[in-house]
Design a protein around this motif. Structure first.
Motif, short mmCIF file in Angstrom:
data_model
loop_
_atom_site.label_atom_id
_atom_site.label_comp_id
_atom_site.label_asym_id
_atom_site.label_seq_id
_atom_site.Cartn_x
_atom_site.Cartn_y
_atom_site.Cartn_z
N ASP A 297 3.02 6.26 -7.44
CA ASP A 297 2.19 7.36 -7.96
C ASP A 297 2.92 8.69 -7.81
OD1 ASP A 297 0.10 5.80 -8.58
OD2 ASP A 297 -1.25 6.54 -7.00
N ARG B 65 2.66 1.55 -3.45
CA ARG B 65 1.76 2.04 -4.51
C ARG B 65 1.66 3.56 -4.48
NH1 ARG B 65 -1.29 -2.55 -3.92
NH2 ARG B 65 -2.52 -1.64 -2.23
N VAL B 66 1.53 4.12 -3.28
CA VAL B 66 1.45 5.59 -3.16
C VAL B 66 2.75 6.21 -3.65
CG1 VAL B 66 1.19 7.53 -1.56
CG2 VAL B 66 -0.19 5.46 -1.23
N GLN C 12 -0.05 18.79 0.67
CA GLN C 12 0.01 17.61 -0.20
C GLN C 12 0.65 16.43 0.54
OE1 GLN C 12 1.38 17.88 -4.32
NE2 GLN C 12 1.19 20.09 -4.23
N GLU D 221 -1.73 10.32 4.55
CA GLU D 221 -3.04 9.73 4.84
C GLU D 221 -3.30 8.55 3.90
OE1 GLU D 221 -5.87 9.58 7.34
OE2 GLU D 221 -4.99 11.59 7.35
N ARG D 222 -3.05 8.75 2.61
CA ARG D 222 -3.25 7.69 1.61
C ARG D 222 -2.42 6.46 1.96
NH1 ARG D 222 -1.34 9.80 -3.88
NH2 ARG D 222 -1.98 7.75 -4.63
N ALA D 223 -1.22 6.67 2.49
CA ALA D 223 -0.31 5.56 2.78
C ALA D 223 -0.54 4.96 4.17
CB ALA D 223 1.14 6.04 2.66
N GLY D 224 -1.48 5.54 4.92
CA GLY D 224 -1.76 5.03 6.27
C GLY D 224 -0.68 5.38 7.27
N SER E 234 0.84 -1.21 0.00
CA SER E 234 0.00 0.00 0.00
C SER E 234 0.87 1.26 0.00
CB SER E 234 -0.94 -0.01 1.21
OG SER E 234 -0.18 -0.17 2.39
N THR F 119 -1.87 14.78 2.75
CA THR F 119 -2.78 13.91 1.98
C THR F 119 -2.08 12.60 1.62
OG1 THR F 119 -3.86 15.86 1.07
CG2 THR F 119 -4.17 13.79 -0.14
N ASN F 120 -0.82 12.71 1.20
CA ASN F 120 -0.09 11.51 0.76
C ASN F 120 0.18 10.56 1.93
OD1 ASN F 120 -0.08 12.39 -1.89
ND2 ASN F 120 1.78 13.61 -1.59
#
Ligand SMILES: C[S@@+](CC[C@H](N)C(=O)[O-])C[C@H]1O[C@@H](n2cnc3c(N)ncnc32)[C@H](O)[C@@H]1O
Length: 197
Positions: free
Chosen positions: A13, A9-10, A94, A100-103, A6, A97-98
């Motif tokens: 991106d 993947r971030v 930013q 957060e996306r990666a936990g 996970s 947010t990133n």
């Protein structure tokens, strides 16, 4: 595999976003200037294998190296969050947010402001500092951090080979510190690594 799928993947991106953004943007302040993957892997391994627990990053941008450092702290079970400083509020948002996306959001304390002013107000102690903002102000940040460094401390700085003149003051300041030894890894833009064993 160094990272959970996970998180990886971030980061994949973000690598693609950073490449496209930096190729398009003429204004340097709007570039992400992310750490290259191979340098980030080395950073991660040094922090993780050295079981660093109190880490400060100077120069968050949108959080690529921040994710790598936070993942290393998670892997060693560190309880204190990574502290990371960025003067551009948009980039720091930013990064939030990133993360957060990666936990990994709970593992990082993002601070917005000038690095030298911010460092002056930090309590520490730190057992690892990663310098990746402007290289001219790094010697002053190092001076302010000295009383806040643990005896067993790792100092990391990018751009040792890409910007030798700009980083010379920082390297000279580290060389003048009693007890530290250092080297430059020829990876990416050149990672300067110093430790006080
Ligand atoms: C090379 S980029 C950091 C890249 C980031 N470590 C990564 O891998 O994604 C440098 C960042 O430091 C910030 N910066 C430069 N000088 C600064 C200063 N004096 N105080 C705070 N931030 C600064 C810039 O806005 C920029 O986002």
């Amino acid at each position: 595999m160094l990272l959970d799928d996970s998180v990886d993947r971030v980061l994949r991106d973000l690598e693609s976003y950073g490449r496209d953004n930096d190729a398009r943007e003429g204004d340097r302040a709007r570039k992400m200037l992310n750490l290259e993957r191979e340098t980030a892997e080395l950073l991660h391994i040094l922090v993780r294998s050295g079981r660093r627990r109190r880490v400060l990053e100077i120069g968050t941008s949108n959080g690529v190296s921040t994710l790598w450092l936070a993942a290393a702290l998670q892997a060693v079970g560190a309880t204190d969050p990574l502290t990371s400083i960025e003067r551009d509020p948009g980039k720091s948002a930013q990064a939030a947010t990133n993360l957060e996306r990666a936990g990994l959001a709970s593992r990082v304390n993002l601070l917005v402001g000038d690095a030298t002013e911010t460092v002056a107000g930090l309590d520490g102690p730190f057992d690892c500092v990663f310098f990746d903002a402007d290289r001219w102000s790094a010697p002053e940040q190092l001076r302010l951090l000295l009383p806040k460094l643990e005896p067993d401390c790792l100092l990391l700085a990018d751009n040792a080979l890409s910007h030798p003149q700009e980083i010379a003051g920082y390297i000279a300041a580290v060389d003048a510190l009693p007890g530290f030894g250092s080297t430059i890894f020829p990876v990416g833009k050149g990672l300067h690594v110093a430790c006080r064993p």
